[in-house]
Design a protein around this motif. Sequence first.
Motif, PDB file in Angstrom:
ATOM      1  N   VAL A 148      29.141 -64.045 -17.973  1.00  0.00           N
ATOM      2  CA  VAL A 148      29.681 -62.691 -17.835  1.00  0.00           C
ATOM      3  C   VAL A 148      30.133 -62.457 -16.408  1.00  0.00           C
ATOM      4  CG1 VAL A 148      29.109 -60.251 -17.829  1.00  0.00           C
ATOM      5  CG2 VAL A 148      28.262 -61.694 -19.662  1.00  0.00           C
ATOM      6  N   ALA A 154      30.277 -59.541 -14.243  1.00  0.00           N
ATOM      7  CA  ALA A 154      29.819 -58.156 -14.289  1.00  0.00           C
ATOM      8  C   ALA A 154      30.705 -57.273 -13.427  1.00  0.00           C
ATOM      9  CB  ALA A 154      28.367 -58.065 -13.834  1.00  0.00           C
ATOM     10  N   GLU A 180      31.892 -47.771 -20.094  1.00  0.00           N
ATOM     11  CA  GLU A 180      31.131 -48.166 -21.270  1.00  0.00           C
ATOM     12  C   GLU A 180      29.881 -48.934 -20.873  1.00  0.00           C
ATOM     13  OE1 GLU A 180      34.339 -50.292 -23.322  1.00  0.00           O
ATOM     14  OE2 GLU A 180      33.834 -49.076 -25.076  1.00  0.00           O
ATOM     15  N   GLY A 191      27.684 -51.803 -20.141  1.00  0.00           N
ATOM     16  CA  GLY A 191      28.016 -53.159 -19.736  1.00  0.00           C
ATOM     17  C   GLY A 191      29.249 -53.240 -18.885  1.00  0.00           C
ATOM     18  N   GLY A 228      29.485 -52.515 -15.804  1.00  0.00           N
ATOM     19  CA  GLY A 228      29.155 -53.022 -14.474  1.00  0.00           C
ATOM     20  C   GLY A 228      28.698 -51.947 -13.507  1.00  0.00           C
ATOM     21  N   LYS A 229      28.403 -50.781 -14.012  1.00  0.00           N
ATOM     22  CA  LYS A 229      28.011 -49.667 -13.142  1.00  0.00           C
ATOM     23  C   LYS A 229      26.708 -49.984 -12.411  1.00  0.00           C
ATOM     24  CE  LYS A 229      27.799 -46.902 -16.731  1.00  0.00           C
ATOM     25  NZ  LYS A 229      28.144 -47.842 -17.797  1.00  0.00           N
ATOM     26  N   SER A 230      25.693 -50.348 -13.179  1.00  0.00           N
ATOM     27  CA  SER A 230      24.398 -50.621 -12.559  1.00  0.00           C
ATOM     28  C   SER A 230      24.501 -51.786 -11.594  1.00  0.00           C
ATOM     29  CB  SER A 230      23.359 -50.928 -13.629  1.00  0.00           C
ATOM     30  OG  SER A 230      23.216 -49.831 -14.487  1.00  0.00           O
ATOM     31  N   GLN A 270      18.174 -47.626 -12.869  1.00  0.00           N
ATOM     32  CA  GLN A 270      18.102 -47.396 -14.310  1.00  0.00           C
ATOM     33  C   GLN A 270      16.781 -47.925 -14.856  1.00  0.00           C
ATOM     34  OE1 GLN A 270      21.327 -49.258 -16.395  1.00  0.00           O
ATOM     35  NE2 GLN A 270      21.142 -47.912 -18.147  1.00  0.00           N
ATOM     36  N   GLU A 321      21.876 -42.927 -14.127  1.00  0.00           N
ATOM     37  CA  GLU A 321      21.422 -42.217 -15.323  1.00  0.00           C
ATOM     38  C   GLU A 321      20.089 -41.522 -15.105  1.00  0.00           C
ATOM     39  OE1 GLU A 321      21.970 -44.179 -19.030  1.00  0.00           O
ATOM     40  OE2 GLU A 321      23.384 -45.618 -18.184  1.00  0.00           O
ATOM     41  N   SER A 327      28.129 -55.579 -25.856  1.00  0.00           N
ATOM     42  CA  SER A 327      28.957 -56.471 -25.061  1.00  0.00           C
ATOM     43  C   SER A 327      28.079 -57.215 -24.073  1.00  0.00           C
ATOM     44  CB  SER A 327      30.035 -55.672 -24.332  1.00  0.00           C
ATOM     45  OG  SER A 327      29.694 -55.449 -22.999  1.00  0.00           O
ATOM     46  N   ARG A 342      21.897 -64.705 -25.833  1.00  0.00           N
ATOM     47  CA  ARG A 342      21.542 -64.306 -24.466  1.00  0.00           C
ATOM     48  C   ARG A 342      20.179 -63.638 -24.471  1.00  0.00           C
ATOM     49  NH1 ARG A 342      25.926 -62.684 -20.672  1.00  0.00           N
ATOM     50  NH2 ARG A 342      24.565 -60.937 -20.225  1.00  0.00           N
ATOM     51  N   SER A 398      22.924 -55.075 -20.394  1.00  0.00           N
ATOM     52  CA  SER A 398      22.861 -53.813 -19.658  1.00  0.00           C
ATOM     53  C   SER A 398      21.996 -52.838 -20.448  1.00  0.00           C
ATOM     54  CB  SER A 398      24.247 -53.245 -19.462  1.00  0.00           C
ATOM     55  OG  SER A 398      24.694 -52.634 -20.654  1.00  0.00           O
ATOM     56  N   GLY A 399      21.506 -51.807 -19.756  1.00  0.00           N
ATOM     57  CA  GLY A 399      20.571 -50.868 -20.372  1.00  0.00           C
ATOM     58  C   GLY A 399      21.071 -50.285 -21.677  1.00  0.00           C
ATOM     59  N   GLY A 400      22.301 -49.827 -21.673  1.00  0.00           N
ATOM     60  CA  GLY A 400      22.840 -49.204 -22.870  1.00  0.00           C
ATOM     61  C   GLY A 400      22.978 -50.199 -24.006  1.00  0.00           C
ATOM     62  N   ASN A 401      23.324 -51.417 -23.668  1.00  0.00           N
ATOM     63  CA  ASN A 401      23.461 -52.438 -24.703  1.00  0.00           C
ATOM     64  C   ASN A 401      22.112 -52.815 -25.298  1.00  0.00           C
ATOM     65  OD1 ASN A 401      26.289 -53.129 -25.057  1.00  0.00           O
ATOM     66  ND2 ASN A 401      26.222 -53.661 -22.880  1.00  0.00           N
TER      67      ASN A 401
HETATM   68  N1  LIG Z   1      20.276 -60.225 -15.055  1.00  0.00           N
HETATM   69  C1  LIG Z   1      21.421 -60.390 -15.734  1.00  0.00           C
HETATM   70  N2  LIG Z   1      21.691 -61.593 -16.270  1.00  0.00           N
HETATM   71  C2  LIG Z   1      22.835 -61.775 -16.946  1.00  0.00           C
HETATM   72  N3  LIG Z   1      23.753 -60.840 -17.164  1.00  0.00           N
HETATM   73  C3  LIG Z   1      23.533 -59.617 -16.664  1.00  0.00           C
HETATM   74  C4  LIG Z   1      22.359 -59.336 -15.931  1.00  0.00           C
HETATM   75  N4  LIG Z   1      22.399 -58.041 -15.557  1.00  0.00           N
HETATM   76  C5  LIG Z   1      23.549 -57.546 -16.041  1.00  0.00           C
HETATM   77  N5  LIG Z   1      24.251 -58.490 -16.715  1.00  0.00           N
HETATM   78  C6  LIG Z   1      25.544 -58.311 -17.344  1.00  0.00           C
HETATM   79  O1  LIG Z   1      26.409 -57.676 -16.456  1.00  0.00           O
HETATM   80  C7  LIG Z   1      27.238 -56.755 -17.129  1.00  0.00           C
HETATM   81  C8  LIG Z   1      27.185 -55.414 -16.435  1.00  0.00           C
HETATM   82  O2  LIG Z   1      25.902 -54.845 -16.578  1.00  0.00           O
HETATM   83  P1  LIG Z   1      25.479 -53.450 -15.964  1.00  0.00           P
HETATM   84  O3  LIG Z   1      24.044 -53.315 -16.117  1.00  0.00           O
HETATM   85  O4  LIG Z   1      26.056 -53.313 -14.614  1.00  0.00           O
HETATM   86  O5  LIG Z   1      26.211 -52.453 -16.943  1.00  0.00           O
HETATM   87  P2  LIG Z   1      26.227 -50.871 -16.913  1.00  0.00           P
HETATM   88  O6  LIG Z   1      27.617 -50.494 -16.667  1.00  0.00           O
HETATM   89  O7  LIG Z   1      25.203 -50.367 -16.001  1.00  0.00           O
HETATM   90  O8  LIG Z   1      25.876 -50.550 -18.406  1.00  0.00           O
HETATM   91  P3  LIG Z   1      24.906 -49.441 -19.035  1.00  0.00           P
HETATM   92  O9  LIG Z   1      25.737 -48.233 -19.173  1.00  0.00           O
HETATM   93  O10 LIG Z   1      24.600 -49.993 -20.369  1.00  0.00           O
HETATM   94  O11 LIG Z   1      23.761 -49.308 -18.144  1.00  0.00           O
HETATM   95  C9  LIG Z   1      26.740 -56.703 -18.551  1.00  0.00           C
HETATM   96  O12 LIG Z   1      27.634 -57.405 -19.362  1.00  0.00           O
HETATM   97  C10 LIG Z   1      25.419 -57.413 -18.544  1.00  0.00           C
HETATM   98  O13 LIG Z   1      25.254 -58.138 -19.716  1.00  0.00           O
END
Ligand SMILES: Nc1ncnc2c1ncn2[C@@H]1O[C@H](COP(=O)(O)OP(=O)(O)OP(=O)(O)O)[C@@H](O)[C@H]1O
Lengths: 508, 343, 343, 353
Positions: A22, A24, A43, A45, A47-49, A91, A171, A391, A397, A403-406
């Motif tokens: 991925v 991110a 959305e 995943g 990449g916000k976090s 988060q 969040e 996603s 995996r 990601s948290g929401g996923n």
């Molecule tokens: N430790 C990790 N190992 C592998 N992939 C990761 C890891 N952390 C995050 N990812 C991947 O990076 C991408 C971005 O994740 P991120 O947590 O930044 O999403 P997000 O925007 O915060 O989503 P959400 O709204 O669900 O919190 C995701 O596809 C996730 O699967």
Amino acid sequence: MTDPDHKVVLRVRGLTKKYPGVTALDGVDFELRKGEVHVLFGENGAGKSTLISIISGAQHPDGGTIEVNGRPVHLAGVAAARGLGISAVFQEFSLMPTMTVAENLVMGAEPGRFGLINRRRVRRLAQERLDEFDFHISPDRLVETLSRAEQQMVEIAKAFRPELSVLILDEPTASLTEEESERLFSLVEEARGRGIGIVYITHRMAEIRRLANRVTVLRDGKLITTVPGGTPDDELINLMTGRVVEDLYPELPEPGTRVVLAARDLSTFDGAVRNATFELRAGEIVGFAGLMGSGKSTAARACFGLERVDSGTLTIDGADLTRARPARVMKAGVVYLPSDRKTEGLLLNRPLRETVTLPWLHRGSISSGPVLRPGRESAVAGDMLRRMKLSPPDPERTADSYSGGNQQKGLLGRALLGDCSTYLLDEPTVGVDVGARVTIYDQIVELARQGNAVLVISSELPEILHLCHRVYVFAHGTITAELRQDDINEQTILRHMMHWDEPAKEIA
Amino acid sequence: MTLQSEVEVTARPRGSVISYAARIFVRIGVLPILVVIALITFSLMSDNFLTVDNIHSALRQNSYIIIATLGQFVVLLAGGFDLSIGAITALVSVSTAMAMSSQTGSPLSAVVIGIVVGVLVGMACGLLNGLGVASLNINPFIMTLATASVFSGLALMLTSGVPVSGLPMEFSDWLGYGSVFGIGISIWLALLAAVVLWVLLTLTRPGRHIYSVGSSPRAARLSGVNEFRTLILAYVTAGALAAVGAVLLTARLETGEANIGASLPLQTIAAAVIGGVSLRGGAGRVLDAVLGAVFIGIVANGMNLAQINSYYQMIVTGVVLALAVVADRLRTRLASAVYAGKV
Amino acid sequence: MTLQSEVEVTARPRGSVISYAARIFVRIGVLPILVVIALITFSLMSDNFLTVDNIHSALRQNSYIIIATLGQFVVLLAGGFDLSIGAITALVSVSTAMAMSSQTGSPLSAVVIGIVVGVLVGMACGLLNGLGVASLNINPFIMTLATASVFSGLALMLTSGVPVSGLPMEFSDWLGYGSVFGIGISIWLALLAAVVLWVLLTLTRPGRHIYSVGSSPRAARLSGVNEFRTLILAYVTAGALAAVGAVLLTARLETGEANIGASLPLQTIAAAVIGGVSLRGGAGRVLDAVLGAVFIGIVANGMNLAQINSYYQMIVTGVVLALAVVADRLRTRLASAVYAGKV
Amino acid sequence: ACGSASTTESGGDTPASAAAGKSWAPAKVDIWADLAMDSERSKGEYTPLDKAEKPWNICVSVPHMKDAYWLGLNYGVAEQARESGVNMTMVEAGGYENLDKQTQQIEDCAQSADALVIGAISYDGLNKTVDRLAAAGKPVIDVVNGMSSDKVTAKSLVSFNDLADITAKWLIEDSKGEAVKVAWFPGPSGAGWAEAGEEGFKAALKDSKVEVVDTKWGDTGKDAQSRLIEDVLAAHPDIDYIIGTAVTAEAAGPILRDRSLSDKIRVAGYYFTPGTYTGIQRGTVQAAPSDSTALQGRIAIDQAIRALEKKEFMKHVGPELVMVTKDTLGDFDVATTLAPDGWSPTFTVKAGS
Ligand SMILES: Nc1ncnc2c1ncn2[C@@H]1O[C@H](COP(=O)(O)OP(=O)(O)OP(=O)(O)O)[C@@H](O)[C@H]1O
Ligand SMILES: Nc1ncnc2c1ncn2[C@@H]1O[C@H](COP(=O)(O)OP(=O)(O)OP(=O)(O)O)[C@@H](O)[C@H]1O
Ligand SMILES: [Mg+2]
Ligand SMILES: [Mg+2]
């Protein structure tokens, strides 16, 4: 930096972060000005976090630069970022479970001299911080005894440090009810007034409307655009998902009448729920509303055999299942979605597939006798992942790499896989993006339409208002009202939540 | 909100002797009670048990174990393990003795030099453990198992398995068998170690950081705690404490031995766990760890005095170990009942 | 989406021999490579090392350790610990031998009865461990430490410390030294145990439950997994495997001994961890655990053949242990580098 | 006196000087008629071969090399190998609990060895291994600990039963037939030699007025023995003798001194180590019998060479036991038993070096 009023405190350029399989973050540019609330929107995943964890020094980028106050910096760790006045609410919480609330609040910046800690000052500081949030919890409680929402409050209180220039909130209201959220908003506004730059991540449109000065939209790890705060919801959602989302909440079907689950005078051993009487009916969506710690989760957990029941009875389809173990309750057709996905839902270090299929392994679709059929299992899990729009939709995996929401979508999807007759959903949409919520609400309503009993426990009032046929309101561990149809409106619910008949605040 | 205070209101009316006892039990924990039970049982089984002399000598015998348990305790708190604590004891014993017996000056200077060398060796061993765990990120179980093998090998290499003798008499007379106010110096030292450790852990910032790293390394890191430095501190402290214990033991044996301490790793972990220390890190109190070690020591001493056959001793030890933990579980249960106002 | 393919695209252009090697390394893990390095090193140091005979005999010697490691592995997977695996070995050895030597019938029936008794004893021991952990909720570290003491005590009591001899010749000839297709029966048995365990863990529901309980007991309970039954299964399986290993060892020694297996608990844990099994439960593969045990066995065998001074052996063993884990860390690092398209 | 640092204390007789050359031969030995311990016994002398015909490879396996007792054996076998011009390799299993490891080591070793000298961890547990070695035509010499196998080529050992026996006899004599109380510390339970010691000690005291008030088994770590002694003193403040392993005797010194019991309680070990040697010199240990450990090792190597060269050899010999007390100390040649000061364990000897 040309415009002195828009002084940029933080700027990142070309930020890139890759995980196995991925990307991110993919060359993201982002800037944060003094005294603005800058919402990150995207959305699950997107990449916000990941972005904010890099800004706060918790992770290192694979590429790109970070500038703070115009100077390029290398953030070796959280402590380094904090030295620059950057502080974050993550988060996934950063609390020490075996330590007290007070200690958690000051950890990393304990008051005292020569390495000695002034314990009285720690307590006082903590109490002050908690009071500032109007947050009624003893600073001496151990964090591991707090509910997820209470932990969230502690986490927030922890991030509001005195000498701040950048505040990051990922969040922060995910598990909070209106009351606490409101308090948080005014603190955020106050901070903005003091010239602090705030990065705010949320999936709730109302919060964007309320707080945002600017909104940056991410999709698939790429920067889409940055727009002003006043941008209409539809347009934001369109930017985020690349499509138009119509009504968030679907039409409710006619409620059924056959009682499936009935609790009579249920009291839990720890006193979190007292003399609760409620019932769930086939084809009906019931809501549990209540403030933080009101016992709404505990009541459902008691039904599922997760809490020690002190008195009262629980019947499911007429069978007495008081004090039955979860496995037994599940056999009766009940499934429970926990509110705390990390500690009670996911097998974090295993492939997500295993979390998804774990409760349903005995189903003929996955195993024959005790022998598993790996092909079928993968197919079942993969289908669900695609249906819930995870996603990436790769069941192999590990759960903690989502990601948290996923993760939340995965767990919810798992609950929906079961072909059960009763669904106890505790905060089903925590952290789920707007686009995915529509699908989830559709599916919940579809469950009811098919004649299942559904319980939605939610801190989010709109969910209660728009999704439920009937609502029980909790306050201080007891049910203070049962509302139906037209009674289900904001004022009534709030009034019963606060339980205005009783002098609630005075105890503190 | 504030259910806690509400609970107290509901609970108070039920006050009675039993509930009072239950509360005390919950407050002070299970160990003091177990210690008392052990004292009573063994004093019934042997007349020589409950004498000032015997209790004093039992404490003195166990003082080095108590100190080693404190070392283990620190590492456990930080979420680690120290399986090398026995090997460190052996290596320190040997190096202290060699340093001491190679001195030709006054006995006092020899003793001081020996002790300094011993403690430095212990700290170096701890440092090695800490580096492996904190910077190479090796699982502490494996890291300390590996260094245990290395340290034992070194101790044997240094001595070829022959005890190092020729220590100044004063060393043994003073540290091994000396008394102040009628109480053995080694007991005072154990006490001192416990107090110093208590101060470190509860009153200082690095001490709280040890708890936080043990409780949740991720959360500690995200709170800006320097995980590396904290882990190093924990392991070096453990090494230093093991070294102090080893010096005392050496003084008592009057020789440096490569052949001691083999049972210490598991014994100290057991003592700490009986004392309610969590193997998952981040929770535990100094006093409880000490009591855990004392309890195990008293049981061993009592069984010896009661002349229990050594095969039975093994069985009894096992059963007591398990029971002590079960008793603590009961306490936890009772605790939630008390808090819920049911007792 | 399909980010996966995207990565491959970015990574491919950098393809080279080194990157290819790095990928292989990441894929198969560090152990096969370590085993190969060990084989090469020792074959340079001793002519007798890399012979069919020697490798065969090294495997045969270690077959009972491999089987015990499999037992430890199951318990580790379930989030536990089995420190009693050595004591179970001793108790089973003694009881098998006693059962066998007390038979007056045909050797075959004596052997069968002995084995059945041994395996039953092993399972009973595992059951006791499982009950303590699963129903009394005792920390597995303490529970199995306690039962280790009990089982050892029992084994000594049964024999009064005297080895049990008088076993039928057939027992030893067949199980201890017999061969099928030129390969020792004990090796076949180890292989069989590994395959059966693999099937249990990856293809059956109870096996999956073991992983889930180890990964997150609360999540497992919430998913309707019977935690109690699963833990019991894990510990009983471990007991049964330890028993099989003990029977093989007894056949090899031709006596029942109460004094064996003391180093097994730590050794099997080390083997499993080197094989990448997580001490926090829920992660690990059968093959890796086996390779871990084989690797440790080969290193010991090689050092013996290379006539390395036994004090050095201790040091080398420790260093190798730590290095093996460090190498695995490197692999993880390399893995993320590979995925990030940097290699 | 063998601690590398002990020279300051022990003054006079450093055994190192006496160690050189073949001053040990002829040695007084007991000769058994066959491999059985209860076979007929006669007195005799033992003289080794001058040089081996070939640089044979001899492998020596011992339970451990963690104490001075086995270091004494190491000294004996290494010196004898050097003097006879053979190659020697020594392996150690790391402790009495590692029988399995010892069998592995023997198998590993046997691949390149022409003959094996085994100090067995278990009386019965190595029989199968010995069978296989015998089948492969490799001579096996049983040294120090004893094995029950009838396939061993020869034995060079005395029994711990005998050692305990003569210690008990010394005790009876020393107590002048009075009713005395003794605390007895045989060693680790389950260890063959300790069980043999227990048997011999109890049997010898059967008809005497000596009362064994307490038997305490325990590991031979000095810390473990110290604790046992203190506990016994608490339970039986009135004992007259502490008899046990050499480690027990060493550990008793400081404890008795501390309690001012040194004059009241007499101490003896039932085998011999540098610690007991110093103890006897200092008067903190009254007696300890020597089994001439180093000689046992020397004889074992010589037996192995004779067996390999098909020369005549004694099937079962053991050095005559010597009771060492303050009175006999002067006549006692410590090089028969202990490694000299500063001796470091020798795991390999190359012929011609
Ligand atoms: N430790 C990790 N190992 C592998 N992939 C990761 C890891 N952390 C995050 N990812 C991947 O990076 C991408 C971005 O994740 P991120 O947590 O930044 O999403 P997000 O925007 O915060 O989503 P959400 O709204 O669900 O919190 C995701 O596809 C996730 O699967
Ligand atoms: N282990 C515990 N020890 C002490 N108090 C607890 C424990 N677990 C839960 N509580 C308390 O019990 C009360 C009921 O919690 P519950 O989770 O049911 O509330 P809720 O209405 O779902 O609120 P939330 O919004 O926090 O989820 C809370 O005040 C919580 O702090
Ligand atoms: Mg996120
Ligand atoms: Mg809740």
